[in-house]
Design a protein around this motif. Structure first.
Motif, short mmCIF file in Angstrom:
data_model
loop_
_atom_site.label_atom_id
_atom_site.label_comp_id
_atom_site.label_asym_id
_atom_site.label_seq_id
_atom_site.Cartn_x
_atom_site.Cartn_y
_atom_site.Cartn_z
N UNK A 167 -24.97 -2.84 -11.63
CA UNK A 167 -26.18 -2.59 -10.86
C UNK A 167 -27.30 -3.48 -11.35
N UNK A 168 -28.45 -3.28 -10.78
CA UNK A 168 -29.62 -4.04 -11.22
C UNK A 168 -30.79 -3.09 -11.34
N UNK A 169 -31.69 -3.42 -12.24
CA UNK A 169 -32.84 -2.58 -12.49
C UNK A 169 -33.93 -2.97 -11.50
N UNK A 170 -34.48 -1.98 -10.82
CA UNK A 170 -35.56 -2.22 -9.87
C UNK A 170 -36.75 -1.39 -10.33
N UNK A 171 -37.82 -2.07 -10.64
CA UNK A 171 -39.01 -1.37 -11.08
C UNK A 171 -39.88 -1.08 -9.86
N UNK A 172 -40.42 0.13 -9.79
CA UNK A 172 -41.27 0.44 -8.63
C UNK A 172 -42.52 -0.43 -8.63
N UNK A 173 -42.87 -0.91 -7.47
CA UNK A 173 -44.07 -1.73 -7.32
C UNK A 173 -43.83 -3.20 -7.60
N UNK A 174 -42.74 -3.54 -8.24
CA UNK A 174 -42.44 -4.95 -8.50
C UNK A 174 -41.25 -5.33 -7.64
N UNK A 175 -41.37 -6.37 -6.91
CA UNK A 175 -40.27 -6.78 -6.05
C UNK A 175 -40.79 -7.04 -4.65
N UNK A 176 -39.88 -7.42 -3.76
CA UNK A 176 -40.31 -7.75 -2.40
C UNK A 176 -40.81 -6.51 -1.66
N UNK A 177 -41.84 -6.72 -0.85
CA UNK A 177 -42.44 -5.63 -0.09
C UNK A 177 -41.69 -5.39 1.23
N UNK A 178 -40.98 -6.40 1.70
CA UNK A 178 -40.23 -6.26 2.94
C UNK A 178 -38.77 -5.98 2.61
N UNK A 179 -38.01 -5.48 3.56
CA UNK A 179 -36.61 -5.17 3.29
C UNK A 179 -35.83 -6.40 2.87
N UNK A 180 -34.94 -6.21 1.91
CA UNK A 180 -34.12 -7.31 1.40
C UNK A 180 -32.87 -7.40 2.27
N UNK A 181 -32.69 -8.55 2.94
CA UNK A 181 -31.57 -8.71 3.86
C UNK A 181 -30.58 -9.76 3.36
N UNK A 182 -30.65 -10.13 2.08
CA UNK A 182 -29.72 -11.14 1.58
C UNK A 182 -28.34 -10.54 1.43
N UNK A 183 -27.33 -11.41 1.60
CA UNK A 183 -25.94 -10.96 1.51
C UNK A 183 -25.56 -10.69 0.04
N UNK A 184 -24.92 -9.56 -0.18
CA UNK A 184 -24.39 -9.22 -1.50
C UNK A 184 -22.92 -8.85 -1.34
N UNK A 185 -22.06 -9.47 -2.12
CA UNK A 185 -20.64 -9.11 -1.98
C UNK A 185 -20.41 -7.68 -2.40
N UNK A 186 -19.41 -7.03 -1.84
CA UNK A 186 -19.14 -5.62 -2.21
C UNK A 186 -18.64 -5.55 -3.65
N UNK A 187 -18.94 -4.42 -4.28
CA UNK A 187 -18.47 -4.19 -5.65
C UNK A 187 -17.08 -3.60 -5.58
N UNK A 188 -16.16 -4.29 -6.21
CA UNK A 188 -14.78 -3.78 -6.24
C UNK A 188 -14.59 -2.99 -7.51
#
Length: 189
Positions: A167-188
């Motif tokens: 996984x990845x750590x997401x801090x509230x308030x830091x990061x993109x304000x719009x929805x993230x639509x980049x492709x991420x491969x599925x976790x196997x």
């Protein structure tokens, strides 16, 4: 002679590292003296038979404790519980080892590890010692026992089933304000 030429002084030994060899030496001398005294009172053959009986009983105790621990591990693998069952095998194994060691003082100490009232006292003392080691503020590497206890505590925290979830750590308030639509491969998994 300059400061660079002076030999480096070794780090001072801890209190425990100074006292333990003396205690072991005193214990051995006392064990030998007691064996000689009991041998002169009961006879040499009786002492040898008592020591042999201690070895046999100690081996039997260790075998019994191992089987008990194995059956507890098998039961736990069938029914995953958050808490491990208390089997008391560590004190039984220690008592078995002390019975195997030749001498009557070690046998008397082993008996205190086997009887329930004194066994509870030993268990409480061990827990108190472990808590003190966990709360130790000594630097890493300064106290090997405290380091081992900290490592055991870290392993206990990360042990439930051994699976790692990426996984990845997401801090509230830091990061993109719009929805993230980049492709991420599925976790196997």
């Amino acid at each position: 002679m300059t400061q660079q030429d002076a030999p480096a002084r070794p780090a001072p030994r801890g209190k425990l590292r100074r006292v333990v060899p003396l205690l072991i030496t005193a214990w051995l001398v006392l064990e030998i003296w007691l064996l000689v005294q009991v041998g002169s009172w009961l006879g040499g053959l009786t002492v040898v038979l008592l020591l042999l009986a201690g070895v046999l009983i100690g081996g039997w105790l260790i075998k019994r404790a191992g089987l008990k621990a194995l059956s507890a591990a098998i039961d736990q693998s069938r029914d995953l519980k958050p808490q491990q069952p208390q089997t008391g095998t560590s004190l039984t194994v220690l008592a078995g080892l002390l019975l195997i060691v030749p001498g009557f003082l070690s046998d008397a100490l082993a008996l205190t590890l086997l009887f329930p009232p004194t066994r509870a006292l030993w268990r409480a003392a061990g827990r108190r010692f472990a808590r003190k080691a966990l709360r130790s503020t000594s630097a890493v590497g300064a106290d090997p026992f405290a380091d081992a206890m900290r490592l055991q505590e870290q392993l206990r925290i990360h042990r439930p089933d051994g699976k790692v979830i990426q996984g990845e750590v997401v801090e509230p308030g830091a990061g993109p304000q719009e929805p993230d639509t980049t492709y991420r491969p599925p976790i196997n998994g």
